[in-house]
Design a protein around this motif. Structure first.
Motif, PDB file in Angstrom:
ATOM      1  N   GLU A   1       7.732  -9.441 -11.060  1.00  0.00           N
ATOM      2  CA  GLU A   1       9.022  -8.737 -10.980  1.00  0.00           C
ATOM      3  C   GLU A   1       9.617  -8.451 -12.351  1.00  0.00           C
ATOM      4  OE1 GLU A   1      11.494 -10.802  -7.898  1.00  0.00           O
ATOM      5  OE2 GLU A   1      11.467  -8.682  -7.408  1.00  0.00           O
ATOM      6  N   GLY A   2      10.226  -7.281 -12.452  1.00  0.00           N
ATOM      7  CA  GLY A   2      10.931  -6.924 -13.675  1.00  0.00           C
ATOM      8  C   GLY A   2      10.031  -6.346 -14.757  1.00  0.00           C
ATOM      9  N   THR A   3       8.706  -6.272 -14.508  1.00  0.00           N
ATOM     10  CA  THR A   3       7.794  -5.720 -15.508  1.00  0.00           C
ATOM     11  C   THR A   3       7.590  -4.222 -15.289  1.00  0.00           C
ATOM     12  OG1 THR A   3       5.877  -6.171 -14.117  1.00  0.00           O
ATOM     13  CG2 THR A   3       6.525  -7.894 -15.671  1.00  0.00           C
ATOM     14  N   ARG A   4       6.949  -3.581 -16.271  1.00  0.00           N
ATOM     15  CA  ARG A   4       6.644  -2.151 -16.130  1.00  0.00           C
ATOM     16  C   ARG A   4       5.634  -1.911 -15.018  1.00  0.00           C
ATOM     17  NH1 ARG A   4       6.394  -0.521 -22.524  1.00  0.00           N
ATOM     18  NH2 ARG A   4       8.650  -0.382 -22.783  1.00  0.00           N
ATOM     19  N   GLN A   5       4.669  -2.826 -14.886  1.00  0.00           N
ATOM     20  CA  GLN A   5       3.711  -2.694 -13.783  1.00  0.00           C
ATOM     21  C   GLN A   5       4.450  -2.644 -12.450  1.00  0.00           C
ATOM     22  OE1 GLN A   5       3.387  -4.718 -16.352  1.00  0.00           O
ATOM     23  NE2 GLN A   5       1.256  -5.073 -16.911  1.00  0.00           N
ATOM     24  N   ALA A   6       5.436  -3.529 -12.324  1.00  0.00           N
ATOM     25  CA  ALA A   6       6.198  -3.585 -11.072  1.00  0.00           C
ATOM     26  C   ALA A   6       6.935  -2.273 -10.834  1.00  0.00           C
ATOM     27  CB  ALA A   6       7.186  -4.750 -11.121  1.00  0.00           C
ATOM     28  N   GLU A   7       7.466  -1.700 -11.901  1.00  0.00           N
ATOM     29  CA  GLU A   7       8.205  -0.441 -11.750  1.00  0.00           C
ATOM     30  C   GLU A   7       7.271   0.683 -11.293  1.00  0.00           C
ATOM     31  OE1 GLU A   7      10.992   0.547 -14.737  1.00  0.00           O
ATOM     32  OE2 GLU A   7      11.368   2.542 -13.904  1.00  0.00           O
ATOM     33  N   ILE A   8       6.087   0.762 -11.925  1.00  0.00           N
ATOM     34  CA  ILE A   8       5.118   1.806 -11.558  1.00  0.00           C
ATOM     35  C   ILE A   8       4.659   1.626 -10.108  1.00  0.00           C
ATOM     36  CG2 ILE A   8       2.764   2.654 -12.020  1.00  0.00           C
ATOM     37  CD1 ILE A   8       4.602   3.537 -14.210  1.00  0.00           C
ATOM     38  N   VAL A   9       4.289   0.409  -9.768  1.00  0.00           N
ATOM     39  CA  VAL A   9       3.782   0.130  -8.422  1.00  0.00           C
ATOM     40  C   VAL A   9       4.886   0.326  -7.371  1.00  0.00           C
ATOM     41  CG1 VAL A   9       2.989  -1.760  -6.926  1.00  0.00           C
ATOM     42  CG2 VAL A   9       1.881  -1.355  -9.139  1.00  0.00           C
ATOM     43  N   GLY A  10       6.092  -0.148  -7.687  1.00  0.00           N
ATOM     44  CA  GLY A  10       7.218   0.021  -6.760  1.00  0.00           C
ATOM     45  C   GLY A  10       7.532   1.487  -6.534  1.00  0.00           C
ATOM     46  N   THR A  11       7.487   2.275  -7.606  1.00  0.00           N
ATOM     47  CA  THR A  11       7.749   3.708  -7.486  1.00  0.00           C
ATOM     48  C   THR A  11       6.711   4.364  -6.572  1.00  0.00           C
ATOM     49  OG1 THR A  11       8.676   3.726  -9.715  1.00  0.00           O
ATOM     50  CG2 THR A  11       8.088   5.858  -8.773  1.00  0.00           C
ATOM     51  N   MET A  12       5.435   3.933  -6.712  1.00  0.00           N
ATOM     52  CA  MET A  12       4.400   4.506  -5.858  1.00  0.00           C
ATOM     53  C   MET A  12       4.637   4.142  -4.393  1.00  0.00           C
ATOM     54  SD  MET A  12       2.030   6.588  -5.788  1.00  0.00           S
ATOM     55  CE  MET A  12       0.694   6.989  -6.902  1.00  0.00           C
ATOM     56  N   GLY A  13       5.164   2.939  -4.164  1.00  0.00           N
ATOM     57  CA  GLY A  13       5.529   2.555  -2.796  1.00  0.00           C
ATOM     58  C   GLY A  13       6.587   3.492  -2.232  1.00  0.00           C
ATOM     59  N   ILE A  14       7.556   3.840  -3.081  1.00  0.00           N
ATOM     60  CA  ILE A  14       8.614   4.764  -2.652  1.00  0.00           C
ATOM     61  C   ILE A  14       8.024   6.143  -2.376  1.00  0.00           C
ATOM     62  CG2 ILE A  14      10.748   5.927  -3.370  1.00  0.00           C
ATOM     63  CD1 ILE A  14      11.452   3.408  -4.955  1.00  0.00           C
ATOM     64  N   VAL A  15       7.106   6.587  -3.244  1.00  0.00           N
ATOM     65  CA  VAL A  15       6.454   7.887  -3.042  1.00  0.00           C
ATOM     66  C   VAL A  15       5.770   7.925  -1.670  1.00  0.00           C
ATOM     67  CG1 VAL A  15       4.477   9.287  -3.805  1.00  0.00           C
ATOM     68  CG2 VAL A  15       6.157   8.490  -5.481  1.00  0.00           C
ATOM     69  N   GLY A  16       5.029   6.860  -1.345  1.00  0.00           N
ATOM     70  CA  GLY A  16       4.375   6.789  -0.038  1.00  0.00           C
ATOM     71  C   GLY A  16       5.375   6.888   1.098  1.00  0.00           C
ATOM     72  N   SER A  17       6.530   6.231   0.924  1.00  0.00           N
ATOM     73  CA  SER A  17       7.540   6.238   1.987  1.00  0.00           C
ATOM     74  C   SER A  17       8.190   7.609   2.140  1.00  0.00           C
ATOM     75  CB  SER A  17       8.598   5.167   1.716  1.00  0.00           C
ATOM     76  OG  SER A  17       9.513   5.587   0.725  1.00  0.00           O
ATOM     77  N   VAL A  18       8.358   8.335   1.042  1.00  0.00           N
ATOM     78  CA  VAL A  18       8.971   9.667   1.125  1.00  0.00           C
ATOM     79  C   VAL A  18       8.033  10.624   1.871  1.00  0.00           C
ATOM     80  CG1 VAL A  18       9.783  11.680  -0.165  1.00  0.00           C
ATOM     81  CG2 VAL A  18      10.381   9.397  -0.962  1.00  0.00           C
ATOM     82  N   VAL A  19       6.728  10.513   1.594  1.00  0.00           N
ATOM     83  CA  VAL A  19       5.766  11.393   2.268  1.00  0.00           C
ATOM     84  C   VAL A  19       5.814  11.172   3.780  1.00  0.00           C
ATOM     85  CG1 VAL A  19       3.308  11.889   2.567  1.00  0.00           C
ATOM     86  CG2 VAL A  19       4.253  11.621   0.261  1.00  0.00           C
ATOM     87  N   VAL A  20       5.769   9.898   4.201  1.00  0.00           N
ATOM     88  CA  VAL A  20       5.827   9.596   5.634  1.00  0.00           C
ATOM     89  C   VAL A  20       7.161  10.054   6.228  1.00  0.00           C
ATOM     90  CG1 VAL A  20       5.855   7.716   7.341  1.00  0.00           C
ATOM     91  CG2 VAL A  20       4.185   7.708   5.501  1.00  0.00           C
ATOM     92  N   ASN A  21       8.236   9.857   5.465  1.00  0.00           N
ATOM     93  CA  ASN A  21       9.567  10.265   5.897  1.00  0.00           C
ATOM     94  C   ASN A  21       9.629  11.779   6.165  1.00  0.00           C
ATOM     95  OD1 ASN A  21      12.870   9.696   4.399  1.00  0.00           O
ATOM     96  ND2 ASN A  21      12.298  10.494   6.376  1.00  0.00           N
TER      97      ASN A  21
END
Lengths: 231, 233
Positions: free
Chosen positions: B118-138
């Motif tokens: 948590e709180g790292t750049r890796q987390a930000e990149i991976v978390g953002t990709m999770g959001i991208v996946g959710s927007v597509v399904v949405n």
């Protein structure tokens, strides 16, 4: 009443709404592409990115089914194109319905009732639009300045940044649960059983890692089933 | 504790700025502002095709009324959610909406499954990709609802549609709370007590309750961290 809904469902409005949906889609595609470029600079592999995408997509299925149900209800009062457009962008159904009502109030007629004509509907639409624009413009213009705030809060201490993220997340969801705790009944049962299920599923996922992607979706269904049975 | 995968040297910072932060801001600003303009598309349609226009006084009245209800959230929500969503996550979430029930849980689950810190750049990149996946399904979901929604709802039993309508959000909120409470159980009582007191007992407006819950819990976290009670994982 029939009158304004006939206009609200004209095909030209599907195009007007479609442009908005297209922007949301374009934004997400641009970020998708940029993520693969940026991932290399922080040692995130393409496999991990794909895993993250899949997890986000799978986790979204349950909540999106709920949006699906809610949207069909919304379509019957504001028409298909507006429901499609408004639920593709900021402002969930309750927010949009509030704006539609407020617009009708400003026009001096009850929403969907006597005297709610195309003119009044236009005021409802205006109110939904101008409300969403509040978030869009402020985040669009000032979103990047928030990074400085986070840097200040984090102070360059990566260990603390991790603790900060956890604390912020627990804080947000503490608030989100509060409304349902205060409502008691079904929502409270859904929250408690969903929470317990998630904790158990994550323990289980330590032994069977493949189920991890589905834990939140399964926990959601368990919470819903208990709420229906006991609520 | 020190993580070798976290790049802190100057060259890596520059790369990250050039290949992530700057493009993210450029994409974000442009798409948000275009979306703001396109918000008025249906009104333009009503004007051109049906000659419907709104007089300026009614428009301003409606604007004033809606800002009185939601205006504070335009500022409070981005500020409160930023530490979790990050830069691109904020642009994505505030264009596509459904932040609490979709974006935050999907970002968190992506990080959980990939196993980033948590709180790292890796987390930000991976978390953002999770959001991208959710927007597509949405987007697929709402488009499907527009096409076959009315028909599908009419054939499904009411108990199922009611369950989705009423209990999805509470169940998800409970589940995500459980997920994060597991990581740091000592924060949980505070995270519940702050909103229960400010909202339930004092009846303060929600635009005060949200930042009080987020930054109140962060402040508690700071005290625990400083005293060494909470150790980073």
């Amino acid at each position: 009443m029939e009158d304004y809904l006939a206009i609200a469902n004209e095909w030209g409005l599907w195009i007007a709404g479609g442009l908005m949906v297209a922007v949301a889609l374009i934004q997400v595609l641009l970020y998708y592409r940029q993520l693969f470029v940026a991932a290399k600079t922080v040692d995130v592999t393409n496999e991990q990115l794909k895993q993250a995408f899949r997890t986000g997509a799978v986790t979204a299925i349950g909540p999106v089914l709920a949006i699906f149900v809610i949207m069909v209800g919304l379509m019957s009062v504001i028409g298909g194109p507006m429901a499609w457009m408004r639920l593709s962008v900021i402002g969930a159904a309750p927010t949009e319905l509030t704006a539609a009502h407020v617009g009708a109030d400003a026009a001096g007629v009850p929403f969907g009732g006597e005297g709610y004509d195309v003119q009044a509907m236009a005021v409802s639409w205006w109110t939904m639009a101008i409300n969403g624009v509040g978030w869009l413009v402020l985040v669009g213009l000032f979103g990047h300045t928030l990074e400085k705030g986070r840097e200040k809060l984090g102070g360059g201490d990566t260990a603390w940044l991790g603790v900060l993220s956890t604390a912020a997340m627990i804080g947000v969801f503490g608030y989100l649960n509060t409304t349902n705790i205060l409502r008691l009944g079904g929502p409270l049962i859904a929250a408690i059983t969903g929470g317990i299920a998630m904790v158990l599923l994550l323990q289980l996922a330590k032994k069977f890692p493949p189920i991890k992607e589905y834990t939140l979706g399964i926990a959601m269904i368990i919470g819903m089933v208990f709420a229906v049975l006991l609520g | 504790m020190s993580d070798s995968s976290e790049n802190t040297n100057a060259g890596a910072n520059e790369q990250y700025d050039l290949l992530w932060k700057r493009p993210v801001i450029r994409i974000g600003v442009v798409t948000m502002l275009i979306a703001a303009v396109l918000s008025f598309g249906p009104l333009l349609y009503l004007y051109i095709v049906h000659g419907v226009s709104i007089d300026i006084r009614t428009a301003l009245t409606a604007w004033g009324l809606i800002v009185a209800i939601f205006g504070a959230f335009y500022i409070v929500e981005p500020v409160s959610f930023y530490p979790i969503l990050g830069l691109a996550g904020t642009y994505l979430s505030f264009l596509s909406g459904n932040i609490s029930n979709l974006r935050l849980p999907c970002s968190a689950m992506a990080q959980e499954v990939v196993g980033t810190k948590e709180g790292t750049r890796q987390a930000e990149i991976v978390g953002t990709m999770g959001i991208v996946g959710s927007v597509v399904v949405n987007l697929i979901g709402v488009t499907a609802a527009a096409v076959i929604g009315a028909w599908l709802i009419s054939v499904l039993p009411a108990v199922i549609t009611d369950a989705f309508r009423n209990y999805t959000a509470p169940a998800i909120f409970g589940a995500v709370f459980g997920q994060f409470a597991m990581r740091e159980i000592r924060f949980a009582p505070f995270a519940l007590a702050i909103p229960l007191i400010t909202l339930g007992l004092l009846g303060l407006p929600v635009w005060i309750v949200i930042p009080a819950s987020v930054f109140g819990t962060v402040a508690i976290g700071r005290v625990f961290y400083k005293k060494g009670i909470v150790k980073p994982k």
